[in-house]
Design an enzyme around this catalytic site. Sequence first.
Site, mmCIF file in Angstrom:
data_model
loop_
_atom_site.group_PDB
_atom_site.id
_atom_site.type_symbol
_atom_site.label_atom_id
_atom_site.label_comp_id
_atom_site.label_asym_id
_atom_site.label_seq_id
_atom_site.Cartn_x
_atom_site.Cartn_y
_atom_site.Cartn_z
ATOM 1 N N LYS A 34 79.994 47.267 91.238
ATOM 2 C CA LYS A 34 78.666 47.438 90.650
ATOM 3 C C LYS A 34 77.876 46.137 90.666
ATOM 4 C CE LYS A 34 77.605 46.662 86.507
ATOM 5 N NZ LYS A 34 77.199 46.514 85.099
ATOM 6 N N ARG A 104 69.586 44.350 83.086
ATOM 7 C CA ARG A 104 69.454 42.919 83.274
ATOM 8 C C ARG A 104 69.428 42.514 84.745
ATOM 9 N NH1 ARG A 104 69.419 38.347 80.769
ATOM 10 N NH2 ARG A 104 70.060 36.488 81.892
ATOM 11 N N ASP A 319 84.693 40.049 81.653
ATOM 12 C CA ASP A 319 84.553 41.505 81.718
ATOM 13 C C ASP A 319 85.864 42.242 81.481
ATOM 14 O OD1 ASP A 319 81.851 41.508 82.107
ATOM 15 O OD2 ASP A 319 81.921 41.806 84.267
ATOM 16 N N ILE A 341 82.575 32.856 77.178
ATOM 17 C CA ILE A 341 81.395 33.127 77.990
ATOM 18 C C ILE A 341 80.251 33.698 77.151
ATOM 19 C CG2 ILE A 341 80.531 34.291 80.051
ATOM 20 C CD1 ILE A 341 82.730 32.248 80.612
ATOM 21 N N ARG A 411 77.461 53.037 82.894
ATOM 22 C CA ARG A 411 76.769 51.984 83.635
ATOM 23 C C ARG A 411 77.710 51.271 84.603
ATOM 24 N NH1 ARG A 411 74.730 47.647 80.313
ATOM 25 N NH2 ARG A 411 73.929 46.973 82.320
#
Length: 433
Positions: A34, A104, A319, A341, A411
């Site tokens: 993605k 974003r 992530d 992060i 998403r």
Amino acid sequence: MTYTIVPPQKILNPQLEIAGGHALSGEIRVSGAKNSALVLMAACLLTRDPIRLRNIPPLTDITAMGEILAALGVQVIRQGEAIELNGDHINQSTAPYELVNSLRASFFCIGPLLARTGMAKMPLPGGCQIGSRPVVEHVKGLKALGAQVTIDHGVVTAVVPGQGHRLRGGRIHLDCPSVGATETLMMAAALADGETTIDNAAQEPEVVDLAGLLIAMGARVRGAGTQTITIVGVDRLHGTDYAVIPDRIEAGTYLLAAAITRSHLRVAPVIPEHLGAVITKLEEAGCRIENDGIGLTLRADHVRAVDLRTQPFPGFPTDLQAPFMSLLATAEGTSVITENIFENRLQHVAELQRMGASIRMKGNTAFVEGVSRLSGAPVQGTDLRASAAMVLAGLAAEGITTVQGLEYLDRGYADLEGKLNGAGAAIRRTSAS
């Protein structure tokens, strides 16, 4: 202008019902990345020729980026796992606020749009609320390439002054190795006059994938994947046909699904080098992983505690911090997880605690004491990766877990429940009452 794309299954107020305790087996297929696909789509703005991208995942973020490009005048046609983008008739330099605010990655468009047309206006972006992700590095870099940039009423306006409206090469030092800034500036520099050097550049595989596409379009890029990237601008770029890399975060999520259910599962296709830090931590936790060059096979019988700190690539990816925490909530011993992060990326802790996890917080550090079992409960995904963490916890929990917040999950994961069910999980998408 044509725009067709197939969104994920539409259910009013959806939730996932997960019956825990089922072992996984067989193989799960990994979709295209993605985070790579989104920026590669934006790169179509650099040329009048058609760009065909393959291995594009069917995600709501992809839908949103397609809508943003269509609003700028790009012809967007989706055919299965391929998407064709034709930017020959760009007729806007401003992206609609209501579209940009939900994604974003849409801010990536400012670099190629500015390089191609000499002007770009982009509202400040939205997306998952996981912490401050300022665009200051993007703005500083565009200024170094000769753009005049202003921010007024939430809109960033960038203009190339003078005749010809062409950016000029320059030297850019990023204060932090921002993936988004690195990619934005690579695209802007591809059509600039002269040579551009980006120091302290992001080294993520998605940056290398963008370089691959740009080179296939005729750009001159070297050093992608290192801390210094050099781009020699060209007069024009041409169309190409290009395949997106496999999604390393999706692959890591499925490896963690196998580990948390103490299962034997193959995940493919995978570029193993993209998951080096994750593989190391899984092996440190007691998992056995076989690498055949195309896929990874994980076997997990016993999982022990490990410590991890999120870092830019090649370090442990932020992530996968939340999904890995779900695994460690079931491990033997106490793990220490430090999020370096994003400051708000520990919101999933409270939801895991609802399921019986023993987690203590101190600032950006979580101390996770493994428990013998998790219990199914109603939980809420607070961002994309937190939602995935809830699904993983549900796979291992006793009883039924209901996960809401699927607008985040959809998403970043293409048919997550379908893929897991195909490997033996028991997950049902329903409408929340």
